[in-house]
Design a protein around this motif. Structure first.
Motif, PDB file in Angstrom:
ATOM      1  N   VAL A 128      -5.825   1.049  -4.992  1.00 38.20           N
ATOM      2  CA  VAL A 128      -4.801   2.412  -4.119  1.00 38.20           C
ATOM      3  C   VAL A 128      -4.280   3.665  -5.515  1.00 38.20           C
ATOM      4  O   VAL A 128      -4.745   4.717  -5.898  1.00 38.20           O
ATOM      5  CB  VAL A 128      -4.014   1.922  -3.464  1.00 38.20           C
ATOM      6  N   VAL A 129      -3.792   2.771  -6.706  1.00 34.22           N
ATOM      7  CA  VAL A 129      -3.523   3.773  -7.667  1.00 34.22           C
ATOM      8  C   VAL A 129      -4.484   3.754  -8.744  1.00 34.22           C
ATOM      9  O   VAL A 129      -4.913   2.870  -9.094  1.00 34.22           O
ATOM     10  CB  VAL A 129      -1.862   3.179  -8.162  1.00 34.22           C
ATOM     11  N   ASP A 151       0.538   6.486  -6.708  1.00 31.58           N
ATOM     12  CA  ASP A 151      -0.362   7.038  -7.037  1.00 31.58           C
ATOM     13  C   ASP A 151       0.308   9.144  -6.353  1.00 31.58           C
ATOM     14  O   ASP A 151      -0.511  10.043  -7.266  1.00 31.58           O
ATOM     15  CB  ASP A 151      -1.578   6.942  -5.891  1.00 31.58           C
ATOM     16  N   LEU A 152       1.077   8.597  -5.814  1.00 33.15           N
ATOM     17  CA  LEU A 152       1.499  10.778  -5.398  1.00 33.15           C
ATOM     18  C   LEU A 152       1.581  10.802  -6.666  1.00 33.15           C
ATOM     19  O   LEU A 152       1.660  11.902  -7.188  1.00 33.15           O
ATOM     20  CB  LEU A 152       2.321  10.682  -4.472  1.00 33.15           C
ATOM     21  N   SER A 165       2.351   1.440  -3.319  1.00 36.77           N
ATOM     22  CA  SER A 165       0.786   2.323  -4.275  1.00 36.77           C
ATOM     23  C   SER A 165       0.667   3.477  -4.101  1.00 36.77           C
ATOM     24  O   SER A 165       0.791   3.938  -4.451  1.00 36.77           O
ATOM     25  CB  SER A 165      -0.365   1.502  -3.865  1.00 36.77           C
ATOM     26  N   GLN A 166       0.707   3.792  -2.918  1.00 34.60           N
ATOM     27  CA  GLN A 166       0.667   5.588  -2.670  1.00 34.60           C
ATOM     28  C   GLN A 166       1.984   6.194  -3.038  1.00 34.60           C
ATOM     29  O   GLN A 166       1.009   7.510  -3.520  1.00 34.60           O
ATOM     30  CB  GLN A 166       0.101   5.297  -0.584  1.00 34.60           C
ATOM     31  N   TRP A 186      -0.064  16.247   0.046  1.00 33.48           N
ATOM     32  CA  TRP A 186      -0.012  15.407   1.053  1.00 33.48           C
ATOM     33  C   TRP A 186      -0.004  14.712   2.254  1.00 33.48           C
ATOM     34  O   TRP A 186      -0.588  14.174   3.282  1.00 33.48           O
ATOM     35  CB  TRP A 186       1.008  13.908   0.287  1.00 33.48           C
ATOM     36  N   VAL A 225       0.837  -0.961   0.068  1.00 34.58           N
ATOM     37  CA  VAL A 225      -0.085   0.119   0.302  1.00 34.58           C
ATOM     38  C   VAL A 225       1.017   0.909  -0.293  1.00 34.58           C
ATOM     39  O   VAL A 225       0.552   2.185  -1.076  1.00 34.58           O
ATOM     40  CB  VAL A 225      -0.616  -0.228   1.697  1.00 34.58           C
ATOM     41  N   ALA A 226       2.228   0.750   0.591  1.00 36.32           N
ATOM     42  CA  ALA A 226       2.822   1.900   0.409  1.00 36.32           C
ATOM     43  C   ALA A 226       2.875   2.599  -0.463  1.00 36.32           C
ATOM     44  O   ALA A 226       3.385   3.806  -1.160  1.00 36.32           O
ATOM     45  CB  ALA A 226       3.857   2.546   2.221  1.00 36.32           C
TER      46      ALA A 226
END
Length: 651
Positions: free
Chosen positions: A491-492, A359-360, A355-356, A613, A352-353
């Motif tokens: 997530v993305v 995504d960012l 992917s975040q 963020w 998740v980290a």
């Protein structure tokens, strides 16, 4: 209690006998008639189970009719039917067994069964077992949605049974995933739960993490020093640490009647008030109890007389806590399950980290492409020509309104956008040429006057737009094929409009490079920019080149307006939202360098998204921090990221 237990056993026995003897829908319903008529959430369970587990295919229709309040009972014999109201006010009854008409009856001869919300919820759960294998794929999908919203251990077996015969690939995938999740949560076999957790370890789905959280839920507990906890220990905690204060640990012992309560100041004062005798408390005058020390002394005197409980000091708390060990214990008793869940959740959180972060990065890239698209026209008028055009934002606004006007005449959104792009370029190109001929040409090499003049033009253009289109935001609708987003995982994701703008930004980057490097206009523009006198002596008309170059920059701003208008509000003030960022992009990247503009857009977009963020609730802070960052950056790189060299830099 004994009588109630016997009654429940008798009801269960009667239900089993009735099911064994049931040969028709009527037999089952009549065997549960008393419970159905009462229809109470506390008692209806056996009746619903008897209907659902009868094995009769008609029972799905019975449950659906009952749930939707379309099941009626004929008063003369107590039989149950599906009922529908006729135009004359009577009710047509249909037999559940074979769907045959049972006649028309007056409402007075019937009783409508109206289950409350609690009973309907229980019926819905029972219906899921039928719907999982229903021929209608919509009903099967609805059943899966119902299970995911309200999972129950009793639904795991029918869910598994329905997987083997599932032909729809999408439904099969959802059934398989839901089966794994429910196995993790409800299976009686610990090894099966561990296997299911291992199968989904690292999954990014919110439902996966939501299923693991109850398994890893822990409660604070304690045991005497030297004894082994009879629990699945998550971690031991030292009282006085960041996660457990000494007072909280001591309160836990007080609740278990293993320690004396702490006497608070309020409790002390209340005890003193309760022991007032003739103006004295424990022989001390009330007037002398104005300090904390005096009140504590009076209370201790009451303790000595055996009238109140003794105060608990810090040393007493430490001594009591020393006899116990405190720990968080999982509510899940099986250590293998919690160990597997911990490992799976850690793997999931790591993914998740990552992917975040991705995504960012996509968000930053998307914002950078928007800033680049807004600034590329300014890179020509300001970066190449050195003209400070404060009306650049209004050219963006004009392009957006051009797209809106086109859509009023061309309802096909795809065709309207295709037409709007060249038309917006033509409108803003003409406006740019007009501005250059009437204002800018008289103010070259006079930056302050140019700034003030174009600022006045921007105000005039804003007011003109308000007079024509009003103050309300106007919609610029994107084509349907740009709806939605490209979802990479849970997530993305990135919207198709942002992708289109990114592609458009790259297209204009290539177009700008082609014009400046491969065309006569580009050659003449570079010549006039570097040395206008020498260019004029070579037969180049500097006035014409300046006019066309300014018009080109303005035209590109108009196209940027169409693109930006697809996701941003189209108002007369929209240009002001991008003019500051456009100037910052050009200045930070390096004045006069298109690659610098690209680098500046990437840096500003990335920094702004990073600040948002870190502080998502305050977008104004992101703008403020970005400006501060740019001010500091310019102190160290006054010529920008990619500075011009040679004669151009000197100019």
């Amino acid at each position: 209690m004994k009588t109630l237990l016997l009654a429940m056993l008798a009801a269960l026995l009667m239900t089993n006998i009735a099911q064994a003897q049931a040969t028709s829908v009527s037999d089952v319903l009549q065997s549960q008639r008393e419970l159905i008529e009462k229809s109470s959430r506390r008692t209806i369970g056996p009746a619903i189970d008897a209907i659902a587990e009868s094995g009769l295919p008609q029972m799905q229709g019975v449950l659906e009719a009952w749930q939707s309040k379309n099941m009626w009972q004929r008063k003369e014999d107590g039989s149950f039917f599906l009922g529908a109201k006729n135009e004359d006010g009577s009710y047509a009854l249909t037999d559940f067994e074979d769907g045959a008409p049972a006649g028309d009856f007056d409402k007075k001869a019937l009783k409508q069964l109206k289950p409350n919300s609690g009973v309907r919820a229980m019926i819905a759960t029972a219906l899921v077992k039928f719907q999982l294998s229903d021929p209608d794929p919509v009903k099967r999908m609805d059943a899966l949605t119902s299970i995911s919203r309200d999972p129950d251990a009793a639904l795991l077996a029918p869910l598994r049974a329905s997987i083997e015969g599932e032909a729809d690939a999408a439904i099969l995938a959802r059934k398989t995933r839901l089966e794994r999740l429910m196995t993790m949560a409800y299976d009686a076999d610990a090894s099966a739960r561990v296997d299911a957790i291992g199968d989904m370890a690292g999954d990014l789905g919110v439902d996966f993490r939501a299923t693991l959280n109850p398994i890893l839920r822990a409660t604070l507990s304690f045991t005497a020093q030297g004894s082994t906890p009879d629990a699945n220990v998550a971690e031991y905690i030292e009282p006085g640490s960041a996660t457990l204060s000494k007072v909280s640990a001591y309160d836990l012992l007080v609740e278990a009647d293993l320690a004396a309560p702490i006497v608070t100041d309020d409790a002390r004062d209340a005890a003193l008030e309760a022991n007032v005798e003739g103006g004295f408390i424990a022989g001390m005058p009330i007037a002398q109890l104005s300090t904390e020390a005096a009140r504590n002394a009076a209370y201790d005197a009451l303790v000595a007389d055996g009238l109140v409980a003794p105060r608990v000091g810090e040393a007493d708390i430490d001594a009591t806590l020393a006899g116990y060990r405190f720990f968080n214990a999982f509510t899940e008793a099986n250590a293998e399950v919690t160990t597997a869940a911990r490992q799976a959740l850690a793997k999931s959180e790591n993914r998740v980290a990552v992917s975040q972060a991705a995504d960012l990065g996509l968000d930053a890239l998307s914002l950078a492409s928007i800033y680049f698209l807004a600034a590329i026209g300014l890179a020509i008028t300001f970066g190449v020509m050195g003209v400070i055009n404060m009306a650049h934002g209004e050219f963006i606004m004009m392009g957006a309104y051009t797209g809106y006007v086109v859509q009023q005449f061309v309802p096909n959104h795809t065709l309207s956008i295709i037409l709007a792009v060249p038309l917006a370029f033509a409108v803003t190109f003409a406006a740019g040429v007009l501005l250059e001929r009437l204002v800018i040409r008289w103010l070259y090499h006079r930056p302050l006057e140019t700034l003030l003049a174009t600022f006045g033009v921007s105000i005039a253009l804003q007011q003109l737009a308000k007079n024509i289109f009003g103050t309300q935001a106007r919609p610029l609708t994107a084509p349907s094929w740009l709806d939605g987003a490209w979802v990479i995982n849970d997530v993305v994701s990135i919207s198709y409009i942002r992708i289109a703008i990114f592609v458009l930004a790259l297209t204009f980057l290539g177009l700008f490079l082609f014009i400046m490097k491969q065309t006569r206009l580009g050659l003449e523009t570079r010549a006039v920019t570097q040395n206008p006198r020498m260019a004029a002596s070579m037969g180049i008309n500097p006035d014409r080149v300046n006019m066309l170059t300014f018009g080109l920059g303005s035209g590109i701003a108009g196209i940027a307006g169409v693109a930006i208008g697809l996701f941003a509000k189209v108002t007369s003030e929209m240009g002001g939202d991008y003019i500051v960022q456009s100037f910052m992009t050009v200045v930070v990247g390096g004045v006069g360098n298109i690659w610098g503009t690209l680098a500046g857009a990437a840096m500003i977009g990335g920094f702004q998204k990073g600040v948002e963020w870190l502080n998502p609730s305050n977008t104004l802070a992101a703008q403020t921090y970005m400006i501060i960052f740019i001010i500091i950056f310019i102190q160290f790189r006054p010529r920008g990221i990619i500075a011009l060299k040679g004669r151009a830099a000197g100019d």
